[in-house]
Every structure is written in C-alpha cells, then in structure tokens.
Design a protein around this motif. Structure first.
Motif, PDB file in Angstrom:
ATOM      1  N   LEU A  19      47.717  43.773  39.025  1.00 35.58           N
ATOM      2  CA  LEU A  19      47.591  44.954  38.192  1.00 35.58           C
ATOM      3  C   LEU A  19      48.392  46.117  38.727  1.00 35.58           C
ATOM      4  CD1 LEU A  19      43.789  44.634  37.504  1.00 35.58           C
ATOM      5  CD2 LEU A  19      45.630  44.326  35.853  1.00 35.58           C
ATOM      6  N   LEU A  22      52.156  45.255  38.004  1.00 33.60           N
ATOM      7  CA  LEU A  22      52.412  44.970  36.596  1.00 33.60           C
ATOM      8  C   LEU A  22      53.588  44.033  36.382  1.00 33.60           C
ATOM      9  CD1 LEU A  22      51.930  48.529  35.131  1.00 33.60           C
ATOM     10  CD2 LEU A  22      50.259  46.714  35.384  1.00 33.60           C
ATOM     11  N   ARG A  95      39.656  48.702  35.066  1.00 29.72           N
ATOM     12  CA  ARG A  95      40.306  49.978  35.373  1.00 29.72           C
ATOM     13  C   ARG A  95      40.623  50.028  36.859  1.00 29.72           C
ATOM     14  NH1 ARG A  95      42.193  53.148  31.089  1.00 29.72           N
ATOM     15  NH2 ARG A  95      40.789  52.799  29.319  1.00 29.72           N
ATOM     16  N   LEU A 102      45.730  53.047  32.704  1.00 30.74           N
ATOM     17  CA  LEU A 102      45.906  51.648  32.343  1.00 30.74           C
ATOM     18  C   LEU A 102      44.558  50.955  32.154  1.00 30.74           C
ATOM     19  CD1 LEU A 102      48.705  50.617  34.870  1.00 30.74           C
ATOM     20  CD2 LEU A 102      48.989  51.310  32.494  1.00 30.74           C
ATOM     21  N   PHE A 104      43.063  46.805  31.611  1.00 27.35           N
ATOM     22  CA  PHE A 104      43.561  45.445  31.744  1.00 27.35           C
ATOM     23  C   PHE A 104      42.459  44.436  31.497  1.00 27.35           C
ATOM     24  CE2 PHE A 104      42.069  46.581  35.978  1.00 27.35           C
ATOM     25  CZ  PHE A 104      41.365  45.454  36.378  1.00 27.35           C
ATOM     26  N   GLN A 118      46.703  40.931  30.886  1.00 28.49           N
ATOM     27  CA  GLN A 118      47.210  41.848  29.868  1.00 28.49           C
ATOM     28  C   GLN A 118      46.857  43.275  30.268  1.00 28.49           C
ATOM     29  OE1 GLN A 118      47.071  40.880  25.581  1.00 28.49           O
ATOM     30  NE2 GLN A 118      45.927  42.781  25.338  1.00 28.49           N
ATOM     31  N   VAL A 119      47.850  44.124  30.321  1.00 29.47           N
ATOM     32  CA  VAL A 119      47.687  45.525  30.681  1.00 29.47           C
ATOM     33  C   VAL A 119      48.167  46.372  29.516  1.00 29.47           C
ATOM     34  CG1 VAL A 119      48.269  47.328  32.333  1.00 29.47           C
ATOM     35  CG2 VAL A 119      48.083  44.961  33.101  1.00 29.47           C
ATOM     36  N   SER A 120      47.409  47.389  29.169  1.00 29.12           N
ATOM     37  CA  SER A 120      47.767  48.244  28.041  1.00 29.12           C
ATOM     38  C   SER A 120      47.556  49.706  28.412  1.00 29.12           C
ATOM     39  CB  SER A 120      46.935  47.881  26.804  1.00 29.12           C
ATOM     40  OG  SER A 120      45.551  48.035  27.082  1.00 29.12           O
ATOM     41  N   ARG A 126      52.317  47.730  26.517  1.00 27.19           N
ATOM     42  CA  ARG A 126      51.612  46.507  26.887  1.00 27.19           C
ATOM     43  C   ARG A 126      52.466  45.661  27.831  1.00 27.19           C
ATOM     44  NH1 ARG A 126      48.613  43.141  22.317  1.00 27.19           N
ATOM     45  NH2 ARG A 126      47.416  45.082  22.449  1.00 27.19           N
TER      46      ARG A 126
END
Length: 666
Positions: A19, A22, A95, A102, A104, A118-120, A126
């Motif tokens: 994370l 990324l 978080r 971010l 995830f 998946q990170v947004s 994304r």
C-alpha cells in the motif's frame, strides 16, 4: 504459531509495504520474516503488531518502516473489515495513516497464492494490482487510472523534490522467479507531470506523452527496449530549455550502475531524425560516451535548442542559424572528440545586426587529436551594415586551434583581405589575432549602404596586427586609412569586452589634409574650401558613447584656396552658441555668398559630460575666434560659450544639420 498463521501474518505485514508504494506488489517475494521484523533489500518493517477487534476490524502498528532511503516511525494501518484464516487474509476499506487520502482493499489466497490489491482516492484515482505467485514464472499486473505522479516521490533520490503534479494512466506487468523480478512491461500515458531538483538545475512542467517499455533481466543486467513519445510540456536541463515534440525509440542495458543506450533513433520536431548512442555512469551522474548523427537536419531549432545555450559568452549568443545540415558528434573521456558539421544553403544572422551570412555551404570535419581542413563559402552577407560578396576560404583545424593563411571578403567595389588568422583556446580562454588590408572602396557606396550622408572619394587602409586576449581587443601599431582625400591614423586602439553589454573603446585619432570641400558637401554644412587637420587624443567610449577626449580641429599648413560660404558661417556661428558673431555687418552677409579666411580652429576637451571649447584666438574670459578672416571680403566667426554640456553641443549640431538655427552676425 501454525504454519498458515505465520504465512497469514507475513502477508498482512506485507500489505503495508504494498500500500505504501502503490507499485510494488512483489515485495512478498523479496522478503524474509524474522519474528516481528520484515526485511528485504531496500525495505524493512520492524516492531510489527496486529490487533483484532470484536467487530471484525483490525489495526496493524509498525514501529519503523524504511523504503528508498526514507523512514517512517509508528506507522498505523486500519482495516474496517479484517479476515484471517487458513485460506486467506483480507482487508477491506483499509486506511494508512501516512497516506490518509487513500483507501484500499487487499486480499491474498493461500491455496492459489493469488494477490489482489485496489487503492483509490479522490478524482477517480485508482491503482489496481493482481498477482499470481503459484505459476513459475510468477506474474503481477498493475492497472493505473488517473494515478497521481506525486506518489512516485518515494522512488526518487533525496535531492529531488516530489512530483508537483501530473497523472498516469496505463498498465504495468512484472514476471519473476522466487524473489527476483526478471521481466517488466509498461504501457503508460503521462499528462501534466512536473518535477524539480533542489539545486534548480533540472525542472519540468506539464509534461505529456506515452511510454512503452520492455525489460528482461539476466543475472545483474537488464536488457531493455522502449519508445517514448514526448507530446508536450517544457523541460529545463541546465543549460538546455526544451519543448515537446520528440519521439525516442531505443534499446540498451542497465546493470544498476551504468545505463547504456545502444541503438536509438530520435525524431525531433522541426529538426529531423538523429541516431544516438550513449553510456552513463548513473552513480556519479557522468556521461562516459556518446554519439549523435543526423543528415539533412533543420538547423533553426537544432541550433536554438542544442547549440546556442552553450554559446552564451560568445559572438553567437544572440544569433540564429537556418537552413539544412548534417551533424556527427562523438564524445568520450570527458570531452568531444569528433564534431563534423556540413551546412547546406544555410543563413547565419546576428540578433544585434552586426553580421549576416547567406547561402552558406560548409564542410567542417573537426577532430580533437588530428589535423583537418574546413571549407566554407557563402553567396552574400553583411558586416556592420556593409555588404559582403560571394567568397570561399579554407581553414586549418587541429584540436582547439583554427588558422587561415588568407581570408578575402569582397566589400563593395573593393575587398578586405585578412591574413594569418589564428584562433586558439589557451587555458580555457579563447584568443585570436590577424593582419588585414582594405583595398579602395567607394565612399558613395559605403555611405549609401550605411544610410549616412553621401560621401565622396574612396576608403582604403592597412590594419596592423589585431589581437584578442582576456576580453581585450588590441591593435598593435597604427591603423591607416585614406578618406576625403586625406589620411586617418588611429593608434593605441583597445576595445574591452567587444561582445559584451558595455564595451569600452580607447585610442587616438589623427586626421591630416582632409578636403573640406568634400567633407562639407557630404554633411550639407555649407561649402568650405581648404584643408583641415583633426586630432582626437585620449578618446574613451563606453557602450559607444564618448566620455573623455581632447579634440582639436585646425586648418592644415600650406597654400591652398580658402573660402567659406554664407551658410557655413551661419552654421559655425550656431555651434559657438547664442551670441556668435561675425566681423561684417548683416548687409555684407546679404551681399556676398562666400568669404575669405586665413585660419579655422575649434577645440573641445570633454570631461564629466562637459565640453570646454576654444578656437584660433581668445582667452577663457573673452570670446574665441573660430574662423579668422583673410582676403576680400573677409569674415571672423566668434564663439562665446567656453563650457557647453556635451548633450547640448550634440543638440546644436543636430539643429545645424537640419538648418533650424541661424547665426547671430554683426
């Protein structure tokens, strides 16, 4: 702890690494786990603790996290939903306190060894990664949508500031064996990227383009090939300032310390195609070897973007070059070794209008360690406004030494012959010297070309040795010219910083036997017949404006016709200031068109922008005689102002030339 629990714990900790970066879902394949510490080359997580809550959430606390020479302390990860079983580990709505913007989702299946991440973030950003570790080689794929370029800051050296903006879209693919990445594929679209280094020597704004890259690892070496299309934006790489419009196709190798560009072609907007090769020492930031070759290139942008920035302290600093040309550049051992330049119908223009060459054709095969010969020709040109005709010459080249036995420049109906020209670089400073001679040139053609009042006669002369050292141009000996049927001798000529913003000229002028009839006709001063001598000693010009001199004009010795017209009397009286007078009455001035004189004399000593004036006769407290009468009818012209501001004197002269002032005659 059961084996599955240990593996689950490892993957949970590993998710923090994924994370944070990324872009590194393969960290799990690179680490070893020792109790509560996770370490890998370039990465370490120490003091890891996992706490579960009854509502299914969990918190991961990491005492110290290190990555890419950066360290974070007391990092915290919260998972709103956390699942840990013998089958999988999962974190939903996660978080990371170090990246609070971010969110995830993370899951890892132990049985099939499949990772999903998946990170947004806001702005429809994304980062989506999937990895299959069971297959050999294993494979990971990352999809980027509106990914913020500033998140790449962790990958940069400490001296670089984070990316100030920009987004990335596209895909990354990785393959490997065990903990080693062996293959990388990238297809990215870049938009509005910006960066700068701490020293301010490298910066970019609004970079846009596409990147395709394929790289395969064998041992410690990467073999790669790719295509970079730079569509827009601006790049400053001291001293170069470049704009988008380039395409680079290249292949090469990288071993962690050296980057080799083996076969590359660059398509440069408004320039053409250039073949490139290079070898960089990335650890020391040094170019070890380089070549660049191109034919039929557009010279205007090539010169402006890649040559002129290195010519800031030269005569070409504000010049422009257009036309077509061929270039072959070879670099090694810290210096250029070969530079071959061919020009085809090119034009070189100085921004300050000092020179212009048109229809240039040249073959310049320069070598650092071997002699060669350059051939240069042009169809026409200008030098300080004077037209130059078609000519050809040869120059001998040997390293930083250039010489020519003779260079002939046709000027009007004569020619300027430069002999023994020698240019060399001594201890990092350029020096040059030459001799020259000017064959007779029509003054009428010269004055018309320079937009001067029409002059008569011819200009010719000898130019002794001229040398340039340490920004100082010197003339050894005296310059000798013939003009207005007389002679002009200039000596002790020195010009400091001739190509700078504030050039300074000093020297002496001695003019003898000038024909006053030719001289006064030229400047519409009224007619004077006779001969005149003019000496200017201690002349100093700053930025071509006089600041110091001792000047004296006087009738030449000898017997000759001496007459002065009524208009010339009026104009000379005007130069003497208000109250200038003649010894004859106004009625006489109306009767006679010309008068006799015995002597003419006028002097000016310029100090502190004030001209102290004198004439043939007189004292500091009385009027001075500028024209002393002689013959029948005779006339005397007097001056009354001994001290006149230099700008006021120039104003008077301008009025005289415009016939706007009449003399006061008595």
């Amino acid at each position: 702890m059961p084996r599955n629990s240990i593996l689950s714990f490892s993957v949970s900790v590993l998710s923090t690494c994924l994370l944070w970066l990324l872009a590194a879902p393969l960290c799990a394949m690179q680490i070893t786990l020792n109790a509560a510490d996770v370490t890998a080359p370039g990465f370490a997580a120490r003091g890891v603790q996992v706490q579960w809550a009854q509502n299914g959430s969990a918190d991961l606390n990491i005492a110290e996290l290190q990555w890419a020479e950066k360290t974070w302390h007391k990092t915290h990860v919260h998972c709103a939903e956390f699942v840990l079983s013998s089958a999988r580990v999962m974190c939903r709505r996660g978080r990371l306190d170090a990246a609070p913007d971010l969110a995830f989702d993370f899951s890892y299946s132990f049985s099939v060894q499949r990772l999903e991440l998946q990170v947004s973030a806001a702005g429809n950003e994304r980062w989506q990664a999937t990895a299959d570790f069971r297959a050999q080689p294993w494979r990971a794929d990352i999809q980027l949508r509106n990914a913020q370029g500033k998140r790449l800051a962790a990958w940069l050296p400490p001296a670089w500031s984070p990316f100030a903006g920009g987004v990335l879209n596209g895909a990354l693919g990785l393959q490997g064996d065990g903990s080693t990445v062996s293959r990388v594929n990238a297809d990215l679209q870049l938009a509005d990227l910006a960066f700068a280094d701490a020293a301010g020597l490298h910066a970019a704004e609004k970079l846009a383009g596409t990147l395709h890259l394929e790289a395969t690892r064998a041992g410690m070496q990467w073999d790669w090939r790719g295509t970079l299309v730079w569509q827009g934006g601006e790049l400053f790489w001291q001293p170069l300032y470049l704009r988008g419009g380039y395409t680079l196709q290249a292949s090469g190798t990288w071993d962690g310390g050296r980057l080799q560009l083996g076969q590359a072609e660059a398509e440069l907007a408004e320039i053409g195609r250039i073949e490139l090769a290079a070898l960089w020492d990335l650890k020391n930031g040094a170019l070890l070897e380089g070549t660049a070759r191109g034919n039929n290139l557009g010279l205007q942008r090539l010169f402006a973007d890649f040559a002129r920035p290195f010519l800031n302290e030269t005569l070409l600093a504000v010049s422009e070059l257009s036309g077509r040309g061929d270039v072959d550049w070879q670099y090694r051992n810290g210096a250029t070794q070969v530079l071959t330049v061919a020009l085809h119908d090119a034009e070189l223009t100085d921004g300050k209008k000092r020179f212009m060459l048109r229809g240039m054709n040249a073959a310049i095969p320069w070598r650092a360690d071997a002699p060669s010969q350059a051939d240069v020709s042009f169809s026409e040109g200008k030098l300080w406004g004077a037209p130059i005709g078609s000519t050809t010459w040869q120059m001998a080249l040997h390293g930083q030494d250039v010489s020519a036995a003779e260079i002939i420049l046709p000027v009007f109906d004569g020619k300027l012959t430069v002999q023994d020209f020698h240019l060399r670089n001594a201890e990092g400073a350029w020096q040059w010297d030459f001799y020259a001679a000017l064959s007779p040139v029509s003054m009428q053609k010269l004055s018309a070309a320079l937009r001067w009042p029409e002059m008569h006669g011819a200009l010719s002369g000898m130019i002794p040795k001229v040398s340039y050292r340490d920004k100082m141009l010197k003339v050894d000996g005296a310059l000798l010219f013939r003009v207005f049927d007389g002679t002009v001798v200039a000596n002790r000529i020195e010009l400091f910083d001739p190509f700078g913003r504030m050039p300074r000229l000093s020297g002496n002028l001695d003019m003898r036997e000038l024909d006053l009839d030719l001289l006064t006709r030229t400047f519409s001063f009224g007619n004077i017949q006779g001969r005149i001598d003019l000496s200017v000693n201690g002349l100093e010009l700053v930025n071509w404006q006089p600041v110091h001199f001792d000047a004296r004009l006087a009738s030449s010795p000898g017997e000759y016709r001496k007459r002065i017209s009524q208009k010339a009397v009026e104009n000379i009286s005007a130069l003497g200031g208000a109250g200038g007078a003649a010894a004859l009455q106004r009625s006489y001035m109306r009767i006679f068109e010309s008068f006799g004189y015995s002597r003419i004399g006028l002097s000016c000593v310029l100090r502190n922008d004030v001209c102290t004036m004198d004439g043939v006769e007189g004292s500091a407290s009385s009027p001075y005689t500028i024209v002393k009468g002689g013959g029948i009818p005779a006339i005397n012209v007097l001056g009354y102002n001994h001290r006149v501001g230099w700008q006021e004197l120039l104003t008077r002269l301008k009025r005289v030339m415009q016939d706007n002032m009449q003399a006061v005659v008595k």
